[in-house]
Design a protein around this motif. Structure first.
Motif, PDB file in Angstrom:
ATOM      1  N   ARG A 425       0.825  -1.216   0.000  1.00 41.02           N
ATOM      2  CA  ARG A 425       0.000   0.000   0.000  1.00 41.02           C
ATOM      3  C   ARG A 425       0.859   1.266   0.000  1.00 41.02           C
ATOM      4  N   PHE A 429      -1.424   5.058   4.114  1.00 41.90           N
ATOM      5  CA  PHE A 429      -2.221   3.930   4.597  1.00 41.90           C
ATOM      6  C   PHE A 429      -1.605   3.395   5.899  1.00 41.90           C
ATOM      7  N   LYS A 432      -2.374   5.218   8.996  1.00 45.67           N
ATOM      8  CA  LYS A 432      -3.730   5.064   9.553  1.00 45.67           C
ATOM      9  C   LYS A 432      -3.911   3.687  10.174  1.00 45.67           C
ATOM     10  N   SER A 433      -2.869   2.890  10.168  1.00 44.73           N
ATOM     11  CA  SER A 433      -3.031   1.505  10.632  1.00 44.73           C
ATOM     12  C   SER A 433      -3.229   1.446  12.142  1.00 44.73           C
TER      13      SER A 433
END
Ligand SMILES: Nc1ncnc2c1ncn2[C@@H]1O[C@H](COP(=O)(O)OP(=O)(O)OP(=O)(O)O)[C@@H](O)[C@H]1O
Length: 726
Positions: A425, A429, A432-433
């Protein structure tokens, strides 16, 4: 009239030759004669001066930035040529420069804004920027004036990169510490200039708290040396992690990872790939702010218009599988793989994939992350896939290997270390994990512990000093023992070194500390030496070759063959070189971390020619079949529990305590760090050989004497016998 002297005939001849050369190159024919040649003088802001004699004109093609240079011998010819070019710069007299009365020109009317552009460039030259730099990095120079060397106090050398030296210095104008990176390049070599310009151009475009800031450039009209001025950073991640007793907490790891991914996200959003993410390129200041540095290998990329790029980038241990498999079309995922390796390293306290060769690197990756799926092999069409496709698929075991880690950390690592780049990704991304959104949260950088200044170079110095002390210590204890008539016990090298690691070294100061204390003693630093004269083209050529050669080693043990760098690809600066790089020359973690004792056994480190298909395939499949023995041999052996993975064992790495090294201490330092025993053995061995040779010589002499005596005796007896017979 009408009668030409031999000199003017020769001039005419040479003019024709030059014109012919230009015609052959197609430069003149493509040019449109300018309508208003009077503007020429305006655009350069200064009038040409002629010495009355021959005039040399240097024409620089804007596109190739200096690769086309033509000399003309008289004013008329010069006028004719510059009528067809856009003048970028006129230099009447250049000190220490081989070409006086120089005109730098580009193609006429390449684009509508060229007049504005040229006046900007003219201003930049007038402001004191060298024309070769203006020609390649005009955008990056906007709003700046060149800094002079004598406005800095050089304090100490703090880093030695593969193509640069880095110094700590004081900016006496702004009274603050800075890092000066002196880049080596050859301003007569367009490739070399392009390399240097790329780093400057990219750095100038980036503007983010987690990306190192280029604050200025030190250069002058007459010099070809160039210093990049950066904000000063006290630590790098390798230096920090190697401080004795350092153990990063979970919030601390999250804090560093958050900053790394934020910096990457910024670079990627501006279409910049870093291509060398590793611990020694992650600098940390005294407030805990992490900044991505060293954009020497970075490049611009356009996800929607992918052009082929070299696969010879990223330091081996952090290099993703697609690059090892020869991918020439890639994107942000390559940096994300490296970030995944850093995440694993922050938890485990040591590099997680320390391959010695490209083949071994790929093998280690497959054993941990599984081999690519059939669908991926088919889709990716990677150049080396036929060579490296394993006979049997490897099962992925990232989660099992790191199952002692908190699950959000494993999950992020699992994503970042995906074999298929698409599955990695993006940095946005990752930010935001769950890793960042669940407790414990990342701590604030300002709340991080204050560490003593620590850099990779400090870690190296510390290790060297520790080794020296061990050597002195072991000599001392040997003497003591000899005095007491005891036999010296053969110590466990790793144990010795480990205990050294566990103990802080109170006597060992970081280089920066030493520097500070020297300052306290009244050491005021030195003014930077005035720029050296322009080296000869020959010397420069050598430098650039050296520079390229070093850059090779910098990026891992690489072999450069004809299989890469075909036309149409990104200029593959690394490809042209044929020398095999030695991994021991790698910078960053490779050079400072010791491999596990098992690795030492394999002897000197060499590179593996991936493009020698047969050999690599053999090597790879040899590694495959040795897989059962070889599994994760760099991991601690204490609590290994083999788990079958597609017929291969997969050993789980215990992560107790999550601190660096868990309950096992790993040694940092040169590859043969704990080697005084080995040295001793070798010395003893040498001594024995010499003793043996000496004895052999003595024996030979003795034997010779005996033989001579025997011969004499025989002769005597024969003589006696003969006499008797007589
Ligand atoms: N802004 C800075 N502040 C403090 N130290 C720095 C700074 N920039 C670089 N250094 C030190 O100098 C070293 C070399 O710098 P850099 O990585 O930019 O050069 P390089 O020639 O590209 O090196 P390499 O070949 O190791 O990638 C770094 O590892 C770091 O320790």
């Amino acid at each position: 009239m009408g009668c030409m002297s031999s000199k003017s005939a020769a001039v005419e001849d040479s003019r024709e030759n030059h014109k012919e050369k230009l015609r052959r190159k197609g430069s003149l024919d493509k040019l449109v004669p300018r309508a208003d040649s009077s503007r020429r003088e305006d655009s350069v802001g200064s009038k040409d001066k002629y010495d009355g004699g021959d005039v040399k004109v240097l024409l620089i093609d804007k596109k190739t930035s200096g690769s086309n240079r033509y000399c003309y011998n008289d004013r008329a010819e010069k006028e004719r040529i510059i009528d067809k070019f856009e003048v970028i710069e006129t230099i009447n007299k250049v000190e220490n420069c081989e070409v006086a009365n120089t005109i730098t020109v580009g193609h006429h009317h390449l684009h509508p804004g060229s007049r504005v552009l040229n006046s900007i460039k003219g201003e930049q030259v007038a402001a004191g920027w060298p024309s070769w730099l203006v020609a390649v990095a005009s955008d990056a120079l906007k709003g700046w004036i060149p800094r002079r060397a004598n406005t800095f106090e050089k304090l100490a050398k703090i880093g030695q990169g593969t193509y640069s030296s880095v110094y700590k210095a004081r900016d006496v104008v702004h009274n603050k510490l800075v890092a000066l990176k002196k880049v080596r390049f050859d301003n007569h070599d367009p490739e070399s200039v392009k390399f240097m310009a790329r780093e400057i151009n990219l750095l100038r475009r980036l503007n983010h708290p987690n990306v190192i800031k280029l604050e200025g450039l030190i250069t002058s009209h007459t010099s070809c040396s160039l210093y990049l001025v950066f904000e000063y950073m006290e630590h790098d991640l390798v230096g920090l992690a190697s401080l004795p007793g350092i153990k990063f907490s979970e919030p601390q790891i999250k804090c560093y990872m958050h900053q790394l991914l934020s910096g990457l996200d910024h670079c990627h959003s501006l279409g910049v790939l870093h291509r060398d993410i590793k611990g020694s390129n992650l600098l940390i200041d005294s407030n805990g702010i992490l900044k991505i540095a060293d954009f020497g290998l970075a490049c611009h990329f356009d996800p929607h218009d992918s052009v082929p790029m070299t696969s010879r980038v990223v330091t081996l241990w952090y290099r993703p599988p697609e690059l090892l498999l020869g991918a020439s079309h890639y994107g942000v995922a390559i940096d994300l793989w490296s970030a995944g390796c850093i995440l694993g390293e922050l938890y485990s306290g040591k590099p997680i994939l320390p391959g010695k060769t490209e083949v071994e690197q790929l093998h280690k990756i497959f054993k941990l992350c599984g081999s690519p799926s059939e669908e991926y092999w088919r889709r990716a069409k990677l150049p080396h896939s036929t060579v490296f496709k394993p006979l049997h698929p490897y099962r992925r075991c990232v989660t099992e290997t790191f199952n002692d880690l908190p699950s959000p950390a494993v999950s992020l690592m699992d994503t970042l270390l995906s074999i298929d780049p698409v599955h990695r990704r993006t940095a946005a991304f990752a930010l935001k994990s769950e890793f960042f959104t669940t407790q414990p949260f990342a701590c604030d950088p300002s709340s991080l512990p204050k560490y003593p200044p620590s850099k990779e170079i400090d870690a190296k110095l510390r290790d060297e000093e520790a080794r020296r002390q061990r050597a002195v210590g072991s000599r001392g204890s040997r003497v003591d023992m000899e005095r007491r008539g005891q036999k010296e016990p053969i110590s466990n090298a790793e144990q010795t070194a480990s205990s050294q690691r566990r103990q802080p070294h109170p006597n060992l100061k970081s280089r920066s500390q030493m520097l500070n204390s020297r300052n306290a003693d009244g050491f005021s630093g030195l003014l930077i030496n005035p720029p050296k004269q322009t080296p000869t083209a020959k010397e420069n050529g050598r430098d650039f070759l050296e520079y390229n050669r070093k850059k090779v080693s910098h990026s891992g043990p690489l072999v450069y063959g004809a299989a890469f760098g075909k036309s149409g690809k990104e200029p593959d600066d690394l490809t042209r070189l044929s020398s095999r790089a030695n991994l021991s020359k790698l910078s960053g973690l490779v050079a400072t971390r010791t491999l596990a004792p098992e690795d030492h056994r394999s002897g000197p480190l060499t590179s593996e020619p991936v493009n020698q298909a047969g050999r690599s395939q053999r090597s790879f499949h040899e590694l495959e079949s040795a897989g059962k023995r070889d599994v994760r041999h760099h991991m601690p052996k204490t609590t290994e529990s083999p788990q079958t993975a597609g017929g291969r064992a997969c050993i789980k790495e215990p992560m107790h305590g999550r601190g660096p090294r868990g309950n096992k201490i790993y040694v940092s330092g040169p590859l043969l760090a704990p080697s005084e025993n080995v040295d001793q053995l070798l010395k003893e061995h040498d001594r024995k050989i010499q003793e043996f040779a000496r004895r052999a010589r003595l024996d030979k002499t003795k034997a010779g004497k005996l033989q001579a005596q025997a011969k004499q005796a025989t002769e005597n007896s024969l003589f006696v016998t003969a006499r008797g017979a007589e």
